[in-house]
Design a protein around this motif. Structure first.
Motif, mmCIF file in Angstrom:
data_model
loop_
_atom_site.group_PDB
_atom_site.id
_atom_site.type_symbol
_atom_site.label_atom_id
_atom_site.label_comp_id
_atom_site.label_asym_id
_atom_site.label_seq_id
_atom_site.Cartn_x
_atom_site.Cartn_y
_atom_site.Cartn_z
ATOM 1 N N UNK A 85 0.836 -1.193 0.000
ATOM 2 C CA UNK A 85 0.000 0.000 0.000
ATOM 3 C C UNK A 85 0.870 1.243 0.000
ATOM 4 N N UNK A 86 0.361 2.292 -0.597
ATOM 5 C CA UNK A 86 1.052 3.574 -0.629
ATOM 6 C C UNK A 86 0.117 4.682 -0.195
ATOM 7 N N UNK A 87 0.691 5.679 0.470
ATOM 8 C CA UNK A 87 -0.064 6.841 0.928
ATOM 9 C C UNK A 87 0.502 8.083 0.274
ATOM 10 N N UNK A 88 -0.328 8.841 -0.375
ATOM 11 C CA UNK A 88 0.080 10.127 -0.922
ATOM 12 C C UNK A 88 -0.827 11.201 -0.359
ATOM 13 N N UNK A 89 -0.221 12.279 0.060
ATOM 14 C CA UNK A 89 -0.975 13.374 0.659
ATOM 15 C C UNK A 89 -1.751 14.123 -0.418
ATOM 16 N N UNK A 90 -3.017 14.396 -0.116
ATOM 17 C CA UNK A 90 -3.855 15.214 -0.990
ATOM 18 C C UNK A 90 -3.621 16.675 -0.588
ATOM 19 N N UNK A 91 -2.776 17.371 -1.336
ATOM 20 C CA UNK A 91 -2.403 18.730 -0.963
ATOM 21 C C UNK A 91 -3.496 19.735 -1.266
ATOM 22 N N UNK A 92 -4.328 19.446 -2.240
ATOM 23 C CA UNK A 92 -5.420 20.357 -2.567
ATOM 24 C C UNK A 92 -6.743 19.675 -2.264
ATOM 25 N N UNK A 93 -7.631 20.358 -1.543
ATOM 26 C CA UNK A 93 -8.919 19.744 -1.213
ATOM 27 C C UNK A 93 -9.671 19.334 -2.483
ATOM 28 N N UNK A 94 -10.324 18.208 -2.424
ATOM 29 C CA UNK A 94 -11.152 17.686 -3.503
ATOM 30 C C UNK A 94 -10.348 17.134 -4.688
ATOM 31 N N UNK A 95 -9.020 17.148 -4.624
ATOM 32 C CA UNK A 95 -8.202 16.595 -5.702
ATOM 33 C C UNK A 95 -7.380 15.444 -5.127
ATOM 34 N N UNK A 96 -7.716 14.227 -5.559
ATOM 35 C CA UNK A 96 -7.023 13.053 -5.039
ATOM 36 C C UNK A 96 -5.628 12.943 -5.641
ATOM 37 N N UNK A 97 -4.682 12.625 -4.792
ATOM 38 C CA UNK A 97 -3.306 12.392 -5.216
ATOM 39 C C UNK A 97 -3.030 10.903 -5.003
ATOM 40 N N UNK A 98 -3.313 10.092 -6.012
ATOM 41 C CA UNK A 98 -3.132 8.648 -5.897
ATOM 42 C C UNK A 98 -1.652 8.293 -6.002
ATOM 43 N N UNK A 99 -1.248 7.211 -5.341
ATOM 44 C CA UNK A 99 0.129 6.734 -5.518
ATOM 45 C C UNK A 99 0.391 6.367 -6.974
ATOM 46 N N UNK A 100 1.648 6.493 -7.367
ATOM 47 C CA UNK A 100 2.083 6.116 -8.720
ATOM 48 C C UNK A 100 3.032 4.935 -8.586
ATOM 49 N N UNK A 101 2.490 3.701 -8.518
ATOM 50 C CA UNK A 101 3.348 2.536 -8.277
ATOM 51 C C UNK A 101 4.151 2.128 -9.517
#
Length: 140
Positions: A85-101
């Motif tokens: 599993x990977x965690x990426x911080x969503x820096x902007x509200x409402x915009x998902x920052x998914x991991x890039x595996x």
């Protein structure tokens, strides 16, 4: 020198920003098979590691890629299954920052002493789906 109140205000501001930013966690399952045309037994002890790409170029020093999961190939058939599993911080509200595996395979098919690393392209297949690579030819 900053006063106590300035330092306290800075920490309070960072806490507010931290609470607004959320993490997006995604998990992956990867299946595949390592093949070494020279000698198939040389795939034994190869490692298959999933990383989450974070920083690019100079930012990789500040925010290095995260290891999501790893496995060691123990059988000459070269089949592997790795998950993480990977965690990426969503820096902007409402915009998902998914991991890039992406996957890195460290193997001994080409260089029997030091080994060789092969980096595979990023993918975006997340659980419950399985990312099936099928065959990875290590000596091509």
């Amino acid at each position: 020198m900053p006063s106590f109140y300035q330092v306290a205000s800075l920490f309070l501001w960072l806490a507010v920003i931290q609470s607004v930013c959320e993490c997006n966690q995604e998990c992956v399952w990867v299946e595949g098979q390592l093949l070494c045309n020279r000698n198939q037994t040389w795939v034994i002890n190869s490692t298959v590691t999933i990383f989450d790409r974070d920083g690019k170029s100079i930012f990789n020093v500040i925010d290095p890629d995260d290891k999501m999961g790893t496995t060691v190939v123990l059988d000459r058939d070269g089949k592997f299954r790795v998950e993480g599993c990977g965690n990426d911080r969503d820096w902007l509200p409402m915009i998902l920052n998914k991991p890039e595996p992406y996957i890195v395979v460290h193997h001994y098919c080409v260089d029997r002493v030091k080994g060789t690393e092969m980096r595979l392209p990023e993918f975006n297949v997340f659980m419950p789906d399985v990312y099936r690579i099928h065959e990875i030819h290590l000596d091509e």
